[in-house]
Design an enzyme around this catalytic site. Structure first.
Site, PDB file in Angstrom:
ATOM      1  N   GLU A 163       1.469   0.355  -4.931  1.00 11.43           N
ATOM      2  CA  GLU A 163       0.999   1.636  -5.438  1.00 11.43           C
ATOM      3  C   GLU A 163       2.208   2.561  -5.538  1.00 11.43           C
ATOM      4  O   GLU A 163       2.790   2.919  -4.517  1.00 11.43           O
ATOM      5  CB  GLU A 163      -0.024   2.251  -4.478  1.00 11.43           C
ATOM      6  CG  GLU A 163      -1.330   1.492  -4.386  1.00 11.43           C
ATOM      7  CD  GLU A 163      -2.295   2.164  -3.410  1.00 11.43           C
ATOM      8  OE1 GLU A 163      -3.415   2.502  -3.829  1.00 11.43           O
ATOM      9  OE2 GLU A 163      -1.933   2.364  -2.235  1.00 11.43           O
TER      10      GLU A 163
ATOM     11  N   ASP B 107       0.839  -1.186   0.000  1.00  6.95           N
ATOM     12  CA  ASP B 107       0.000   0.000   0.000  1.00  6.95           C
ATOM     13  C   ASP B 107       0.885   1.252   0.000  1.00  6.95           C
ATOM     14  O   ASP B 107       1.900   1.300   0.711  1.00  6.95           O
ATOM     15  CB  ASP B 107      -0.866  -0.034   1.267  1.00  6.95           C
ATOM     16  CG  ASP B 107      -1.914   1.050   1.289  1.00  6.95           C
ATOM     17  OD1 ASP B 107      -2.779   1.040   0.405  1.00  6.95           O
ATOM     18  OD2 ASP B 107      -1.854   1.911   2.194  1.00  6.95           O
TER      19      ASP B 107
END
Ligand code: CA
Length: 656
Positions: free
Chosen positions: A373, A344
């Protein structure tokens, strides 16, 4: 000369005390946390500025007061150590340290592997006793003959969403064990849960966070509670609300392993969504109680910086945070047999840490799938050049990043609900989609200046790119199409939906599907559903019978992709050489030919065409008699010279 007294207030404002975290001692040993054996247990915590440290022991996880408190001894590299003789299995514990004359909150150590309800105390336990029967024989299934990451097809799922709806036919609703149930069915007699995932044909199940997170009160399973889980509490322990008994520190470990074994037995690999970029609480976190400030980045004025938008951001570049992340993923991979990690807000982490992690994990599992990400959610004090951002993917050791150019090119920007994409009729998005088809790799026919975000190829190789058009964030594809095309009929939006998934599953890169997209998942227009409960988030399995044509189409696309290596190129040069776009394709349409022969495909050439517009399009075919591989209306037959594509449609043809 100015009197010193007048300078003093100025100094106080302009030069706040900068703590030199880089001068803190570093501990290199591998024995942080609990080490249990029957004759004795040892504990080691890192707390370099403490003047004293102690362990509190409890008979029960919800005891307020410890029955015994024992001091720890100062040890090497800023650590504190204690050994408890005898078999202490079943005893609960936490720590306090004394800094600047104050005792900290009592917290589990950050390395704790078994915790009680709400993670306030850790358990002394024997890790070997957490294995379900047959765990030693558990093996990750193969997903690629040649260990190529582009052979993966990822499916992103929330554990509770999968089974909580009454239509799931699953007994252990909302639990790890719910996804271990085989042969479950919806009221319409269609496979649900694990059986459905197996039937769909995907290779990897990416599960939203299942480490112990903060937001759900594990002591109140009777309350309607819901969270995605992006608020870490105890990184190395599983989340209690997914276990049948959160107060039992062992149950959550054993049941998670049972779920993973069930996935593996059914041919599916498992990816863990990890959130090392911030902690759910800041001041009170176990990191911050034991080593105040150290694990987090600060602004110039000493305040916590916030590149995550969640109140703090961790400092992966500091040795003990880097070591923590590395040891944590290694533990999850080894102990739980995990097959991949999704990081993340990976753009918060430094490149060196991410590469250390990738190198170490590949010594355990060479074909482990790593991606993240490649962005942040705010300003970060660490320079861009040092962080694992999308634009730096080439500096990473095979850690893929999400391709947002393609995502928004297909369906429209996630930042503007009214914006349309190629599949819903926006011809201006064509180049962003072509960019995604080529997996953000260099291709001689792409006009990079017309791509929505990246004005240059950011990847060298298709296994550096996660190809997607929706995930848990933002509106679902189904809802986005409804919001941006309010005048379109449901039948038309269904065509757009199928077209979007056809573009995705025929493209290069590593494809990624959001759970339920194969039956038009809706969150009823809720854009950010992280805590909005089951009524918005649950997978409604009734929709499978309502939208069975979408499910069937997605299954056909997955099968086609798996059967044909031309859709799964694995080098950048293959992409530059073996994809030829039709530069004469009419506006609003894309057509390209894949060189199957060059990819050892059973088809010599494959022709793929998409019409994103609301007008019929006449497309010229390269020479030859082309057979239909897959059309959206199920029509078959052969074509020469040209073919007519209806609005919002895809067709895949081939030459033998
Ligand atoms: Ca929890």
């Amino acid at each position: 000369m100015i009197p010193l007294l007048m300078l003093l207030p100025f100094f106080l404002i302009a030069a706040p005390t900068q703590i030199r975290y880089d001068q803190y001692p570093v501990y290199k040993g591998k024995d942080l946390g609990l080490h249990y054996t029957a004759p004795f247990s040892t504990f080691r915590i890192w707390s370099p500025t403490a003047a004293a440290a102690r362990i509190n022991l409890y008979h029960h996880a919800n005891d307020i007061s410890p029955y015994q408190t024992i001091p720890l001894q100062k040890s090497a590299g800023g650590t504190w150590h204690v050994r408890l003789n005898g078999d202490n299995k079943g005893i609960w514990y936490n720590f306090q340290v004394s800094i600047d004359g104050h005792w900290s909150h009592a917290v589990p150590d950050p390395y704790a592997k078994a915790v009680g309800a709400n993670g306030q105390k850790a358990l002394i336990f024997d890790l070997k006793a957490t294995d379900p029967p047959g765990w030693a024989q558990d093996k990750s299934p193969s997903f690629s003959k040649n260990h190529r990451l582009t052979d993966a097809i990822i499916y992103e799922l929330h554990i509770r969403d999968a089974s909580i709806h009454p239509s799931s036919g699953i007994r252990n609703k909302g639990k790890f064990l719910g996804l271990a149930e085989e042969d479950t069915k919806s009221p319409e007699d269609l496979p649900t849960g694990l059986a459905h995932l197996k039937d769909l044909g995907v290779t990897h199940i990416h599960l939203l966070p299942f480490f112990d997170y903060n937001s759900v009160d594990e002591g109140r399973p009777d309350l309607p509670q819901y969270n995605w889980g992006y608020d870490p509490l105890n990184y190395n322990a599983p989340e209690g609300s997914y276990s049948t008994d959160p107060s039992n520190g062992i149950a959550r470990i054993k049941e998670l392993k049972q779920m993973i074994a069930a996935f593996h037995r059914n041919g599916l690999r498992v990816i863990m969504d990890v959130v090392y970029n911030h902690t759910g609480v800041t001041e009170a976190s176990n990191f911050n109680q034991l080593a105040p400030g150290y694990y987090y980045r600060q602004q110039q004025n000493g305040a916590f910086s916030n590149a995550t938008g969640c109140g703090n951001e961790t400092a992966s570049e500091r040795p003990m945070m880097r070591k923590f992340m590395l040891e944590s993923v290694m533990y999850w991979c080894r102990e739980y047999h995990l097959d991949g990690f999704r990081f993340d807000l990976m753009g918060v982490h430094d490149i060196t840490t991410m590469n250390d992690i990738a190198d170490a994990l590949r010594t355990i599992k060479p074909d482990i799938l790593l991606y993240g990400e490649g962005w942040t959610a705010g300003e970060c004090p660490l320079p861009d050049s040092l962080r694992a951002l999308k634009k730096n993917v080439r500096k990473l050791h095979n850690i893929a990043v999400f391709g947002d150019d393609f995502r928004d090119g297909i369906k429209g920007s996630v930042f503007d609900i009214h914006d349309k994409g190629f599949a819903s009729g926006k011809a201006e998005a064509t180049e962003s989609v072509r960019f995604g088809i080529a997996a953000a790799c260099p291709h001689p026919q792409i006009a990079y200046d017309k791509v929505n975000y990246s004005k240059a190829p950011f990847a060298w190789s298709p296994d550096e790119v996660i190809t997607y058009c929706e995930c848990h964030d933002n509106n679902t594809l189904w809802d986005k199409l409804a919001l941006s095309c309010p005048d379109a009929s449901e039948e038309t939006r269904k065509q757009m939906h199928k077209l979007a998934l056809a573009i995705l599953l025929t493209s290069q890169g590593i494809p990624f599907l959001h759970a339920g997209t194969e039956f038009g998942r809706t969150k009823h227009g809720v854009e950010n559903s992280y805590n909005t409960g089951d009524s918005i988030n649950a997978l409604d399995w009734h929709r499978m019978s309502q939208y069975q044509d979408i499910t069937t189409y997605v299954k056909d696309l997955i099968r086609l992709r798996k059967q044909h290596p031309a859709f799964r190129m694995y080098t950048g040069s293959q992409i530059a050489q073996n994809i030829r776009f039709d530069s004469q394709a009419p506006a609003g349409a894309i057509a390209y030919t894949l060189d199957g022969a060059a990819m050892q495909d059973s088809w010599k050439k494959i022709w793929v065409a998409f019409n994103g517009s609301d007008m019929e399009k006449n497309l010229s075919l390269p020479p030859g008699t082309w057979n239909t591989a897959l059309s959206m209306d199920g029509s078959k037959g052969s074509h020469t010279k040209n073919t007519i594509l209806p609005p919002h449609a895809a067709v895949i043809l081939y030459l033998k």
